[in-house]
Design a protein around this motif. Structure first.
Motif, short mmCIF file in Angstrom:
data_model
loop_
_atom_site.label_atom_id
_atom_site.label_comp_id
_atom_site.label_asym_id
_atom_site.label_seq_id
_atom_site.Cartn_x
_atom_site.Cartn_y
_atom_site.Cartn_z
N THR A 64 58.16 -59.95 39.97
CA THR A 64 57.71 -58.69 40.53
C THR A 64 58.61 -57.53 40.09
O THR A 64 58.13 -56.47 39.67
CB THR A 64 57.69 -58.76 42.07
OG1 THR A 64 56.76 -59.77 42.48
CG2 THR A 64 57.27 -57.44 42.68
N SER A 95 53.89 -54.00 44.06
CA SER A 95 55.25 -54.50 44.12
C SER A 95 55.62 -54.97 45.52
O SER A 95 56.30 -55.99 45.69
CB SER A 95 56.25 -53.42 43.67
OG SER A 95 56.07 -53.09 42.32
N ALA A 99 57.60 -54.45 37.52
CA ALA A 99 57.66 -53.09 38.04
C ALA A 99 58.61 -52.20 37.26
O ALA A 99 58.32 -51.02 37.03
CB ALA A 99 58.07 -53.11 39.51
#
Length: 337
Positions: free
Chosen positions: A253, A201, A257
């Motif tokens: 991202t 991440s 995540a």
């Protein structure tokens, strides 16, 4: 720009100091409240190196990774919201409202339904889905001549997001084997994520910021109008394309995540403009503090409302973000940015 233009109440250093202080307090709260049978006093003792083995496990193995993930996800969504609103010159633009989050979420759900499981694959799929979702909404509105209408742009994004959510639900019904894993990507949460999520991440966040930093000044020029931006030597189309690429990296991202977390990209620009004014050169840096603060506040609150259970963080952010969206829509002036 904010719906109601008012004098800037704070200087940039004061706003950064205030936001940074609030973020530190929320980080501490995230470590002291939540999963595990460890009360705040035991949490403080653990942070001071005096806790039991069980308390150390809860604080450092359960709560700390969740807090760090909240910092990364919040920074990504906050910065994406500020840039997306500046690039579209639309105060209602938000990753969750323009199909960016829905595109990323659907792409991951589809990949999981097809058997994918590697986190790095999910990251690449989410970024591609985020970019495709945003581009489709913008193309539809531009083709219909609605690109400069803030409300219609949001309506198009909401419709597109609804379609993708329905498709995600169909995949969920068809694939009971991975239903629990897919359900995570529909709801969104910071809890229960593997440790390696932080490892990929952070590079995704940094890459997105590296794409966006060079275009912050051109975006500020674009706020003056396309003719003015061209007069200053900038290319509006190239600026918007770079902005969308950076937003896709950040939102992809964050979604890979933690799943889709709505309204953070709307709340952060709204607060930032209230604190330091509409200039993106001011609001962008502030968003990197406000985004994590909003996410950690919502996540901590989600642990406390229905203890010993937890609410999905997206539910909490919706309770905060929906009134802000209504306030913006109902304002007498809906400016373009």
């Amino acid at each position: 720009m904010s719906p109601c233009r008012s004098p800037v109440p704070l200087t940039v250093p004061a706003a950064l100091l205030l936001s940074g202080g609030a973020l530190l307090v929320l980080c501490l709260a995230s470590l002291l409240f939540g999963a595990g049978n460890v009360d705040p006093l035991q949490g403080v003792q653990t942070l001071l190196g005096q806790g039991t083995d069980d308390a150390r496990f809860v604080v450092f193995e359960l709560r700390l990774p969740r807090t760090l993930l909240g910092l990364l996800v919040g920074a990504a969504l906050g910065a994406a919201g500020v840039v997306l609103q500046a690039a579209t010159r639309n105060p209602l633009a938000e990753p969750g409202l323009l199909g960016v989050s829905a595109g990323a979420s659907f792409a991951v759900v589809l990949a999981l339904g097809l058997g994918a499981s590697a986190a790095t694959l999910n990251l690449g799929v989410a970024i591609g889905g985020a970019l495709a979702g945003c581009l489709l909404v913008l193309l539809v509105t531009q083709a219909r001549g609605l690109g400069n209408d803030p409300v219609r742009l949001v309506l198009a994004g909401a419709a597109f997001s609804g379609i993708l959510s329905a498709l995600s639900s169909l995949i969920l019904l068809q694939d009971q084997r991975s239903a629990d894993e897919i359900r995570f990507w529909i709801i969104g949460a910071l809890a229960g994520r593997p440790q390696d999520v932080l490892g990929w991440s952070l590079p995704g966040l940094l890459l997105g910021l590296l794409v966006l930093l060079p275009i912050i000044r051109p975006l500020a020029a674009l706020a003056l109008g396309e003719k003015m931006a061209r007069g200053l030597g900038h290319h509006p189309a190239a600026i918007r394309l770079a902005a969308l690429a950076g937003v896709a990296l950040l939102v992809g991202t964050a979604t890979a995540a933690a799943g889709p977390i709505a309204f953070v990209g709307l709340i952060v620009p709204f607060i930032a403009r209230r604190l330091v004014g509409p200039d993106i050169r001011r609001t962008f840096g502030l968003s990197l503090l406000l985004g994590p603060a909003i996410v950690l506040f919502a996540d901590t609150l989600s642990r406390l409302i229905v203890r010993p259970y937890e609410l999905p963080i997206g539910v909490v952010t919706a309770f905060v973000g929906a009134p802000i969206l209504i306030a913006v829509v109902r304002s007498h002036r809906l400016p373009t940015l």
